[in-house]
Design a protein around this motif. Sequence first.
Motif, PDB file in Angstrom:
ATOM      1  N   PRO B  71     130.921  44.051  49.403  1.00 44.09           N
ATOM      2  CA  PRO B  71     130.012  44.880  50.183  1.00 44.09           C
ATOM      3  C   PRO B  71     128.547  44.654  49.840  1.00 44.09           C
ATOM      4  O   PRO B  71     127.672  44.795  50.688  1.00 44.09           O
ATOM      5  CB  PRO B  71     130.421  46.314  49.830  1.00 44.09           C
ATOM      6  CG  PRO B  71     131.117  46.209  48.532  1.00 44.09           C
ATOM      7  CD  PRO B  71     131.724  44.839  48.448  1.00 44.09           C
ATOM      8  N   ASP B  72     128.258  44.309  48.594  1.00 47.56           N
ATOM      9  CA  ASP B  72     126.861  44.181  48.186  1.00 47.56           C
ATOM     10  C   ASP B  72     126.789  43.526  46.818  1.00 47.56           C
ATOM     11  O   ASP B  72     126.953  44.172  45.794  1.00 47.56           O
ATOM     12  CB  ASP B  72     126.205  45.572  48.147  1.00 47.56           C
ATOM     13  CG  ASP B  72     124.788  45.509  47.606  1.00 47.56           C
ATOM     14  OD1 ASP B  72     124.257  44.392  47.466  1.00 47.56           O
ATOM     15  OD2 ASP B  72     124.213  46.581  47.336  1.00 47.56           O
ATOM     16  N   ILE B  73     126.503  42.260  46.813  1.00 41.51           N
ATOM     17  CA  ILE B  73     126.514  41.489  45.567  1.00 41.51           C
ATOM     18  C   ILE B  73     125.442  41.976  44.602  1.00 41.51           C
ATOM     19  O   ILE B  73     125.496  41.728  43.394  1.00 41.51           O
ATOM     20  CB  ILE B  73     126.311  39.983  45.874  1.00 41.51           C
ATOM     21  CG1 ILE B  73     126.478  39.120  44.621  1.00 41.51           C
ATOM     22  CG2 ILE B  73     124.964  39.718  46.491  1.00 41.51           C
ATOM     23  CD1 ILE B  73     127.846  39.066  44.069  1.00 41.51           C
ATOM     24  N   THR B  74     124.494  42.706  45.148  1.00 41.61           N
ATOM     25  CA  THR B  74     123.372  43.223  44.385  1.00 41.61           C
ATOM     26  C   THR B  74     123.772  44.421  43.519  1.00 41.61           C
ATOM     27  O   THR B  74     123.089  44.800  42.580  1.00 41.61           O
ATOM     28  CB  THR B  74     122.278  43.598  45.411  1.00 41.61           C
ATOM     29  OG1 THR B  74     121.432  42.494  45.585  1.00 41.61           O
ATOM     30  CG2 THR B  74     121.544  44.819  45.023  1.00 41.61           C
ATOM     31  N   SER B  76     125.733  45.784  40.645  1.00 43.53           N
ATOM     32  CA  SER B  76     126.233  45.056  39.456  1.00 43.53           C
ATOM     33  C   SER B  76     127.715  45.247  39.202  1.00 43.53           C
ATOM     34  O   SER B  76     128.280  44.623  38.299  1.00 43.53           O
ATOM     35  CB  SER B  76     125.446  45.386  38.193  1.00 43.53           C
ATOM     36  OG  SER B  76     124.548  46.425  38.371  1.00 43.53           O
ATOM     37  N   PRO B  79     129.295  41.401  40.661  1.00 46.26           N
ATOM     38  CA  PRO B  79     129.196  40.073  40.038  1.00 46.26           C
ATOM     39  C   PRO B  79     130.291  39.753  39.021  1.00 46.26           C
ATOM     40  O   PRO B  79     130.861  38.654  39.087  1.00 46.26           O
ATOM     41  CB  PRO B  79     127.801  40.084  39.420  1.00 46.26           C
ATOM     42  CG  PRO B  79     127.019  40.960  40.325  1.00 46.26           C
ATOM     43  CD  PRO B  79     127.974  42.043  40.740  1.00 46.26           C
TER      44      PRO B  79
END
Lengths: 337, 337
Positions: B71-74, B76, B79
């Motif tokens: 949904p959102d690699i940003t 944490s 990762p």
Amino acid sequence: MARVRLVEVARAAGVHPATASRALNPQARDEVSASTVQRVQRAAEQLGYVPNTLARGLRTSRSFVAALVIPDITNSLFPPIVRGAEQVLAGAGFTLVLTDTNNDVELERGQLASMRAHGVDGFIVATARWEDALVADLAGSGLPTVLVNRRCDSASLPFVGADDQRGVRLCVEHLAGLGHRAIVHLAGPADTSTGRERASAFRAAMRDHGLSTRAAVISCTGYSENAGRLAAERLVKAGKPFTAIVAANDLLALGAMEVLAEHGLSCPADFSITGFNDLAFMRKLTPPLTTVKVPLTDMGAVAARTLLHWILAADGISTTQTLLPVELVVRGTTGPA
Amino acid sequence: MARVRLVEVARAAGVHPATASRALNPQARDEVSASTVQRVQRAAEQLGYVPNTLARGLRTSRSFVAALVIPDITNSLFPPIVRGAEQVLAGAGFTLVLTDTNNDVELERGQLASMRAHGVDGFIVATARWEDALVADLAGSGLPTVLVNRRCDSASLPFVGADDQRGVRLCVEHLAGLGHRAIVHLAGPADTSTGRERASAFRAAMRDHGLSTRAAVISCTGYSENAGRLAAERLVKAGKPFTAIVAANDLLALGAMEVLAEHGLSCPADFSITGFNDLAFMRKLTPPLTTVKVPLTDMGAVAARTLLHWILAADGISTTQTLLPVELVVRGTTGPA
DNA sequence: GTGAAAGCGCTAACAC
DNA sequence: GTGTTAGCGCTTTCAC
């Protein structure tokens, strides 16, 4: 749930596969009558046709895949870059394959070979070392390749990074303005362009302020918190007095602060420190870290755009070097000398 | 730098392409004499042969590519999952394509279609919503698919996640042990399995400790710091007294702490709080966050292994539900009531 | 504007 | 153990 092929769509629309192909391809759509386009599109929709990119790629030798090579996705520097790149790529109908080299050259070699085997149309490389045979290979192969964040000595490839020089200069100026004169640099590894360039910018900025750089640069072995710890240990052992530190990145700063705190030095009372990159959560630390904000998402996006340009324009290799503007964010880790 | 084809390798080795193919394929290598294998391998090496995975895939209808939907690699949280998955996949000769949906269902739909067009061999999905038509489609398509981190109501697909129930229970026990009785839960969004299950675990744990849950659960609209801020505002407005908060994840906890601090409430003096996931840097905050540590890298790795098993074993669909063990990490944000 | 035919690079089934 | 043949699904000349 067998996959629908183009032939079936063509049959349903009562046309030849070649015609169906043309009708479905935006490039060649205008070679076909509007009504045929309509019929084919409807049929495709109805049957749930999903084109086979492999087959198309085999024919056109274009896969619409771009590879992004990252040293460690777990380092918060990289996710924003990935995100920026992915958005641009996806917007252009490209797919992103990600590979995390774990900072391991051997692994990276294998991964690059695998990506090439998959027929990727281009590479965005965030792992470049200053002397990098793998990147040189890539450059030699003629495959569209863009370097991001780190440059290379050898290869003359397009590069998208931050204005490191200016970032470091801002740090030194800020610190000097606060009255600091004994400023130390925790330098990044010498096999990265960022390490080298930030260090040389540090020296230049110090010189400009009439400050000595004798024994003021400590080389770190990596860009990790642990490397920062090690460097700080050395700094303390050396016994040379200092009142401020310019760290080559946030992680180094964090590691150094930890060690210094263990030695009873508190920040910003006993020393000031600056980071670089402004990773997530840096503003949440106590004290919040003064650091150089880098537009990481943009960096990824611009790199992707540069790559797309090269892939699609076909008109030879541009080797644009783009430096994105940076900004000093003054927070709590810097104070008067 | 034209790419070397198998034909050329075969010609150089003085054999038929089919023989060269067999010699290069570990699966079929033993159908060929050892000396031929030698010759072909040498020729391939010498010419710098890189097999064309597209062509192979077209023939074998296997691409050796797995897709990871995030949904959102940003955030944490993801990762480490990506990294774990990538390592396992790469180890098995698979390539990872990553897609970041930006939490947008429409985008996700398009990306899934694109991945399928690319002939990926399977999916690891980290975006599952509780009722998720896209995942249902995937399940229906028969394409190997593994859910990670979040489950789905509908689809009966393999799932790899954390032992959320136990994590929340550990939080409540810890807090109750410190004498807290007025404990509030900042619940994750109801359209995620983690949100639902952590909330129900919270209720159960409270009940077990003889504590009331009347008005003790506040639903958050997302898993972001901002959602945490909003929830904390509501909590303060409501005026209901509380001494401890169990947040459904770290980000919510962070946002809530910020708002509460703005209202003059300090932690752990005035209230205790726990997070969930133990993101990077949580131990660096002041005070460091008490939270539930989740083996995120393992989660990615196990998900990848589950997927590989399904892809390669071909012996039908396993629907194993794997819950990885969690651990409460007590740090500074929790104290006696 | 549309159909026919050929072929991208590889591998699997079948000969020998 | 190795060669022959055919074809994965698509696009792209070339005819018409």
